[in-house]
Design an enzyme around this catalytic site. Structure first.
Site, PDB file in Angstrom:
ATOM      1  N   GLY A 112       0.800  -1.095  -0.242  1.00  0.00           N
ATOM      2  CA  GLY A 112       0.475  -0.254  -0.078  1.00  0.00           C
ATOM      3  C   GLY A 112       0.871   1.179  -0.662  1.00  0.00           C
ATOM      4  O   GLY A 112       1.819   1.397  -0.149  1.00  0.00           O
ATOM      5  N   SER A 113      -0.290   2.194   0.116  1.00  0.00           N
ATOM      6  CA  SER A 113       0.831   3.917   0.439  1.00  0.00           C
ATOM      7  C   SER A 113       1.833   3.809   1.438  1.00  0.00           C
ATOM      8  O   SER A 113       1.704   2.664   2.883  1.00  0.00           O
ATOM      9  CB  SER A 113       0.301   4.606   0.660  1.00  0.00           C
ATOM     10  OG  SER A 113      -0.750   4.711   1.745  1.00  0.00           O
ATOM     11  N   ALA A 114       3.307   4.762   1.063  1.00  0.00           N
ATOM     12  CA  ALA A 114       3.960   4.538   2.223  1.00  0.00           C
ATOM     13  C   ALA A 114       3.939   5.268   3.656  1.00  0.00           C
ATOM     14  O   ALA A 114       4.086   4.930   4.511  1.00  0.00           O
ATOM     15  CB  ALA A 114       5.326   5.378   1.773  1.00  0.00           C
ATOM     16  N   ARG A 115       2.309   6.695   3.313  1.00  0.00           N
ATOM     17  CA  ARG A 115       1.826   6.558   4.544  1.00  0.00           C
ATOM     18  C   ARG A 115       1.288   5.507   5.641  1.00  0.00           C
ATOM     19  O   ARG A 115       1.859   6.482   6.829  1.00  0.00           O
ATOM     20  CB  ARG A 115       0.707   8.104   4.374  1.00  0.00           C
ATOM     21  CG  ARG A 115       0.440   8.577   5.283  1.00  0.00           C
ATOM     22  CD  ARG A 115      -0.835   9.487   5.110  1.00  0.00           C
ATOM     23  NE  ARG A 115      -1.926   8.417   4.116  1.00  0.00           N
ATOM     24  CZ  ARG A 115      -3.187   8.712   4.691  1.00  0.00           C
ATOM     25  NH1 ARG A 115      -3.685  10.379   4.825  1.00  0.00           N
ATOM     26  NH2 ARG A 115      -4.168   8.355   3.740  1.00  0.00           N
ATOM     27  N   THR A 116       0.481   4.809   5.548  1.00  0.00           N
ATOM     28  CA  THR A 116       0.087   3.458   5.324  1.00  0.00           C
ATOM     29  C   THR A 116       1.812   2.939   6.226  1.00  0.00           C
ATOM     30  O   THR A 116       1.607   2.533   7.725  1.00  0.00           O
ATOM     31  CB  THR A 116      -0.331   2.926   5.124  1.00  0.00           C
ATOM     32  OG1 THR A 116      -2.146   4.062   4.164  1.00  0.00           O
ATOM     33  CG2 THR A 116      -1.587   1.948   6.014  1.00  0.00           C
ATOM     34  N   GLY A 117       2.080   2.438   5.516  1.00  0.00           N
ATOM     35  CA  GLY A 117       3.285   1.830   5.347  1.00  0.00           C
ATOM     36  C   GLY A 117       4.494   2.294   6.790  1.00  0.00           C
ATOM     37  O   GLY A 117       4.346   1.308   7.613  1.00  0.00           O
ATOM     38  N   GLU A 120       5.446  -3.282   1.517  1.00  0.00           N
ATOM     39  CA  GLU A 120       5.536  -3.034   0.210  1.00  0.00           C
ATOM     40  C   GLU A 120       4.721  -1.193  -0.240  1.00  0.00           C
ATOM     41  O   GLU A 120       3.956  -1.783  -0.133  1.00  0.00           O
ATOM     42  CB  GLU A 120       5.427  -3.942  -1.026  1.00  0.00           C
ATOM     43  CG  GLU A 120       5.583  -5.465  -0.031  1.00  0.00           C
ATOM     44  CD  GLU A 120       6.861  -5.712  -0.732  1.00  0.00           C
ATOM     45  OE1 GLU A 120       7.462  -5.285  -1.428  1.00  0.00           O
ATOM     46  OE2 GLU A 120       7.116  -6.751   0.028  1.00  0.00           O
TER      47      GLU A 120
HETATM   48  P1  NAD Z   1      -3.119   2.423   1.861  1.00  0.00           P
HETATM   49  O1  NAD Z   1      -2.088   2.757   1.987  1.00  0.00           O
HETATM   50  O2  NAD Z   1      -4.274   3.473   1.803  1.00  0.00           O
HETATM   51  O3  NAD Z   1      -3.930   0.923   1.833  1.00  0.00           O
HETATM   52  C1  NAD Z   1      -3.378  -0.340   1.706  1.00  0.00           C
HETATM   53  C2  NAD Z   1      -3.890  -1.376   3.391  1.00  0.00           C
HETATM   54  O4  NAD Z   1      -3.841  -0.834   4.193  1.00  0.00           O
HETATM   55  C3  NAD Z   1      -5.427  -0.796   2.411  1.00  0.00           C
HETATM   56  O5  NAD Z   1      -6.533  -2.641   3.283  1.00  0.00           O
HETATM   57  C4  NAD Z   1      -6.694   0.287   3.912  1.00  0.00           C
HETATM   58  O6  NAD Z   1      -7.355  -0.463   4.408  1.00  0.00           O
HETATM   59  C5  NAD Z   1      -5.066  -0.638   4.413  1.00  0.00           C
HETATM   60  N1  NAD Z   1      -5.195   1.212   5.596  1.00  0.00           N
HETATM   61  C6  NAD Z   1      -4.863   1.617   5.730  1.00  0.00           C
HETATM   62  N2  NAD Z   1      -4.303   2.684   6.682  1.00  0.00           N
HETATM   63  C7  NAD Z   1      -4.624   2.576   7.202  1.00  0.00           C
HETATM   64  C8  NAD Z   1      -3.808   2.364   9.074  1.00  0.00           C
HETATM   65  N3  NAD Z   1      -3.296   3.269   8.852  1.00  0.00           N
HETATM   66  N4  NAD Z   1      -3.348   1.250   9.755  1.00  0.00           N
HETATM   67  C9  NAD Z   1      -3.379  -0.559   8.906  1.00  0.00           C
HETATM   68  N5  NAD Z   1      -3.590  -0.315   7.763  1.00  0.00           N
HETATM   69  C10 NAD Z   1      -4.309   0.397   6.857  1.00  0.00           C
HETATM   70  O7  NAD Z   1      -3.326   2.223  -0.563  1.00  0.00           O
HETATM   71  P2  NAD Z   1      -3.603   2.140  -1.694  1.00  0.00           P
HETATM   72  O8  NAD Z   1      -4.093   3.357  -2.263  1.00  0.00           O
HETATM   73  O9  NAD Z   1      -5.348   1.291  -0.994  1.00  0.00           O
HETATM   74  O10 NAD Z   1      -2.761   1.240  -2.569  1.00  0.00           O
HETATM   75  C11 NAD Z   1      -2.286   2.437  -3.432  1.00  0.00           C
HETATM   76  C12 NAD Z   1      -0.468   2.303  -2.588  1.00  0.00           C
HETATM   77  O11 NAD Z   1      -0.174   1.006  -2.670  1.00  0.00           O
HETATM   78  C13 NAD Z   1       0.123   3.406  -3.655  1.00  0.00           C
HETATM   79  O12 NAD Z   1       1.252   3.941  -2.896  1.00  0.00           O
HETATM   80  C14 NAD Z   1       1.027   2.141  -4.677  1.00  0.00           C
HETATM   81  O13 NAD Z   1       2.387   2.660  -4.771  1.00  0.00           O
HETATM   82  C15 NAD Z   1       0.909   1.599  -3.300  1.00  0.00           C
HETATM   83  N6  NAD Z   1       1.271  -0.364  -4.046  1.00  0.00           N
HETATM   84  C16 NAD Z   1       2.922  -0.843  -3.441  1.00  0.00           C
HETATM   85  C17 NAD Z   1       3.212  -1.605  -4.718  1.00  0.00           C
HETATM   86  C18 NAD Z   1       5.048  -2.509  -4.045  1.00  0.00           C
HETATM   87  O14 NAD Z   1       4.551  -3.520  -4.649  1.00  0.00           O
HETATM   88  N7  NAD Z   1       5.519  -1.613  -3.942  1.00  0.00           N
HETATM   89  C19 NAD Z   1       2.179  -2.304  -5.544  1.00  0.00           C
HETATM   90  C20 NAD Z   1       0.961  -1.506  -4.992  1.00  0.00           C
HETATM   91  C21 NAD Z   1       0.681  -0.709  -4.914  1.00  0.00           C
END
Ligand code: NAD
Length: 481
Positions: A206-211, A229
């Protein structure tokens, strides 16, 4: 009373799916209780079960692709490639498990041997993104199951239908229902799952902010495996090349595939000044020819909508901010239907903006930076806290060597797009793009931990020094000089 989660088709706004928000405690308890029996099965049992899953995915491919296209808005042809990746993941993961986490015996003298074997962690949470709602969580789930873990899979709140279908296919193939649990919910459910004492680790895409938030949440739990990731602000550098048309095609693919909603899309085109006008003219023309449309439209679109109106609003606003800060528009990012999140590819020259924001603009928006020297190109490429993918187009083998050595990214390509990485290689990034636990072929590494054992068939022990003949306590006082 628990609430429902709803998902909508981005292309039409129609409701697609609804389901109950999960009870996290109950789901974790089920997955925890189930993993020892799953881990105790022979690995061949687990791999055969997953091979049946791959067969089911292939058999059910059209329906799954249709669902992915509807729920994400990506064109049907692209959704079909995602389904293919889901099915192919099984053989790749079986091979990776054998290659990355093999059992080893190191024979010693007199029947002594050292053994290295791998054990699963236990119950692993998998949090998925919306852009590849099947392929990316599957890239954690399949290796985690092969290694003997149970899985709590929370799909993105924007793509729960695909997540639910993936879990049904796993259960249908014979993965026990208790071993893979579907967790429905949004960020709050993700937070609750991450915070739950009953999980043994978390595999996140997911996003860097969440990660980063998750990383912080696990700061005092070094015993739990966390694989992150995350996104990128990926550079594509175009240097000396006579083939401007092909260079432009690679740039357009890198920037606009999946409507710019891949983590590996190029966000920044860094181009040699004396090539820039010619290249940009080609890129602009080609980007203008890309069909933006409904996922099932005929002729097939190159790009569908972005995931929702909020994402489209944010991208439009970012484009306007870049413009008002001095960016020169090469191609406007437009929104043909004000009510739906379709965006046409936007291209903007940001060379004149001194402080360019280092953020991931997750959509069809390409920023252009002109440079005079190759050193400046590399410095620009690295002018980001992310480090996922980077590509050099053109140049010479020597320049590519220099680029490869100095670019900070987990994927570095030459004369190839920044995206479209092979599942047979590791995939991950540095900086804000990942925590050095790459997925794809290296996912096996974080799904099991190594155990070193020193073993002997017979008891054998002796103390060779420091013993006296009788057992009368006596202090030895003589000092040795
Ligand atoms: P996101 O971070 O908004 O959400 C990802 C997951 O985390 C979702 O299931 C969401 O419900 C959950 N989540 C959100 N906030 C949370 C928190 N505070 N604690 C725990 N879980 C939480 O990401 P997104 O918008 O769904 O996806 C797009 C992002 O993913 C982009 O930044 C993209 O670059 C990244 N991405 C990375 C890869 C990689 O392999 N590096 C691949 C695909 C997408």
């Amino acid at each position: 009373m628990s609430e429902d989660l709803l998902s909508f088709e981005p292309a039409t706004g129609a409701e697609l799916w609804r389901g109950r928000i999960s009870d996290i405690d109950a789901e974790v308890a089920t997955a925890r209780a189930a993993w020892p029996a799953w881990a105790a099965k022979p690995v061949t049992f687990r791999t055969e079960t997953l091979r049946r899953f791959a067969d089911r995915v292939k058999a059910d491919g059209e329906q799954l692709a249709d669902l992915i296209a509807r729920e994400t808005g990506k064109p049907l042809w692209e959704a079909r490639t995602e389904v293919e990746s889901v099915a192919n993941k099984v053989d790749i993961s079986i091979k990776a498990y054998a290659e990355r986490t093999p059992n080893r015996r190191i024979e010693g003298a007199m029947g002594l041997r050292n053994a290295v074997r791998h054990k699963p962690h236990g119950a692993l949470a998998v949090l998925g993104p919306y852009n590849f709602p099947a392929h990316l969580p599957n890239g954690h789930i399949v290796p985690a199951l092969i290694a003997g873990n149970s899985v709590l899979f929370k799909p993105s709140e924007k793509t729960p239908a695909v997540g639910a279908r993936l879990v049904e296919l796993l259960h249908g193939a014979g993965v026990p229902e208790e071993v893979v649990r579907l967790v429905i919910g949004g960020p709050d459910a993700g937070k609750a799952l991450a915070a739950h004492p009953g999980i043994d680790g978390l595999l996140f895409t997911g996003s860097a902010r969440t990660g980063v938030a998750i990383n912080r949440q696990f700061a005092d739990q070094p015993g739990k495996i966390v694989a992150l990731e995350m996104g990128g602000n990926n550079p594509i550098v175009v240097w000396d090349t006579a083939d401007i048309a092909t260079a432009a095609t690679i740039v357009v693919q890198s920037a606009f595939l999946s409507a710019g909603q891949r983590c590996s899309n190029a966000r920044r085109l860094i181009v040699k000044q004396d090539l820039a006008d010619r290249l940009l003219a080609e890129v602009k023309t080609l980007a203008g020819r890309l069909i933006v449309g409904h996922p099932h439209a005929d002729p097939a679109p190159y790009m569908g909508p972005v995931i929702d109106n909020e994402a489209a609003d944010g991208l439009t606003e970012s484009f306007l901010i870049l413009m008002s800060n001095g960016g020169q528009v090469i191609r406007h990012m437009t929104r043909p239907d004000a009510n739906r999140p379709f965006l046409t590819p936007g291209i903007i020259d940001v060379t004149a903006i001194p402080e360019r924001p280092d953020i991931e603009l997750f959509g069809p928006l390409l920023q252009v930076i002109r440079v005079d020297s190759f050193e400046a190109a590399i410095a620009e490429a690295n002018n980001t806290a992310f480090g996922l993918s980077a590509a050099l187009i053109g140049g010479t083998p020597q320049l590519y060597d220099q680029f490869w050595a100095n670019a900070r990214a987990g994927v570095i390509n030459w004369n190839r797009p920044t995206n479209g990485a092979s599942s047979a290689a590791p995939f991950g990034g540095v900086g804000l793009s990942g925590n050095h636990r790459p997925s794809a072929f290296y996912a096996a590494d974080y799904c099991a931990y190594p155990v070193a054992s020193s073993e002997s068939d017979a008891l054998r022990a002796s103390i060779g020094v420091g013993l006296r003949d009788d057992d009368t306590p006596k202090l030895v006082t003589k000092k040795y000089l």
